[in-house]
Design a protein around this motif. Structure first.
Motif, short mmCIF file in Angstrom:
data_model
loop_
_atom_site.label_atom_id
_atom_site.label_comp_id
_atom_site.label_asym_id
_atom_site.label_seq_id
_atom_site.Cartn_x
_atom_site.Cartn_y
_atom_site.Cartn_z
N LEU A 267 -3.13 2.11 -1.61
CA LEU A 267 -3.80 1.40 -1.09
C LEU A 267 -4.96 0.75 -2.02
N GLU A 268 -5.26 1.33 -3.08
CA GLU A 268 -6.29 0.97 -3.93
C GLU A 268 -5.59 -0.04 -4.79
N ARG B 276 -0.68 2.94 4.42
CA ARG B 276 -1.35 2.64 5.58
C ARG B 276 -2.07 3.86 6.28
N ARG C 165 -7.58 -5.10 3.97
CA ARG C 165 -7.46 -3.35 4.24
C ARG C 165 -7.72 -3.07 5.42
N ALA D 193 -5.16 3.95 4.65
CA ALA D 193 -6.22 2.97 5.33
C ALA D 193 -6.73 3.37 6.50
N ARG E 146 -11.66 -6.68 1.89
CA ARG E 146 -11.83 -5.62 2.91
C ARG E 146 -11.10 -5.99 4.22
N ALA F 52 0.70 -1.28 -0.13
CA ALA F 52 -0.02 -0.01 -0.17
C ALA F 52 0.84 1.14 -0.14
#
Length: 194
Positions: free
Chosen positions: A24-25, A99, A54, A102, A51, A19
Motif C-alpha cells: 500500500l505504501e 487491499r 487509498r 488499506a 489519501r 497495492a
C-alpha cells in the motif's frame, strides 16, 4: 484533457492491484499515471489526492472481504460460522495484502460516506457472535478480540513472523478452536458467567 477510458473505478482497481503487488505504501498518483500512460495532472480530475485514492482502496477491500465473509457464513452458526468467518477473513488478507492493509486505515465519517460494506461487516460479526448468546457490551468486546486476533495473526503471517516448523494453518485452526471455547464461556461485563 483526460485520457479516454480512465474512470475512478478503473483507477481504484489499478491502485488496489498495485497495492497487492507492491504494498500500500508504494501506491502513488505518479505510479498510476505512468501505468495509464498519462501525466499526473490527468488523474486529478478523477481523484483529489493520494489519501482519497487509498480510501477508495480501503472501501473496495472492505466490500470484497465482506462479500466473501457473507458467502462463507451463510446458513452457519456457532463454531461453523466462526471458522468460516475467520477463514474467509484470512484468505482474503493473504490473497490481497495491499487491499487488506488499506482496510486497516482509520477512516473519517465523511470518507466512508454511504458505503454499506462497513456497516454490513459489523452486522455479520455481531450476527455470528449473537449465536454465542452475547449482547452489548459483550458483542463489542468480543468483536474487538476477534478482529485483533485475526489481524495480529495475519500481520505476523504476512511478515514472515512464524518461523517455527509447525504448519501455520494448523496453529490457525487451533487458535479458532480456542476462540470458540472462549466465546462459549464468555464472562459477562459484570464479571460473572453467562
Amino acid at each position: 484533457m483526460v485520457r479516454a477510458g480512465i474512470t475512478p473505478a478503473k483507477l481504484t482497481a489499478a491502485a488496489a492491484a498495485m497495492a497487492d503487488e507492491n504494498g500500500l505504501e508504494k501506491v502513488s498518483v505518479s505510479a498510476l499515471a505512468r501505468q495509464f500512460g498519462v501525466k499526473d495532472a490527468s488523474l486529478y480530475s478523477h481523484v483529489r489526492n493520494l489519501r482519497e485514492l487509498r480510501v477508495r482502496i480501503a472501501l473496495l477491500g472492505a466490500e470484497e472481504m465482506t462479500d466473501r465473509i457473507a458467502t462463507a457464513v451463510a446458513g452457519r452458526a456457532g463454531k461453523d460460522a466462526l471458522v468460516a468467518f475467520a477463514d474467509a477473513y484470512r484468505d482474503y488478507a493473504l490473497a490481497h495484502p495491499g487491499r487488506y492493509a488499506a482496510t486497516q486505515m482509520q477512516l473519517a465519517p465523511e470518507e466512508i460516506g454511504d458505503s454499506p460494506s462497513l456497516l454490513r461487516s459489523v452486522e455479520l460479526t455481531y450476527g455470528m457472535l449473537r449465536a454465542y448468546g452475547l449482547a452489548e457490551p459483550d458483542l463489542t468486546d468480543a468483536g474487538r478480540l476477534l478482529r485483533s486476533t485475526f489481524h495480529g495473526y495475519i500481520h505476523l503471517e504476512l511478515s514472515g513472523g512464524f518461523a517455527h516448523s509447525r504448519p501455520v494453518r494448523e496453529s490457525w485452526s487451533r487458535s479458532l478452536d480456542a476462540l470458540h471455547l472462549l466465546l462459549t464461556t464468555w464472562p459477562t461485563h459484570e464479571g460473572g458467567n453467562k
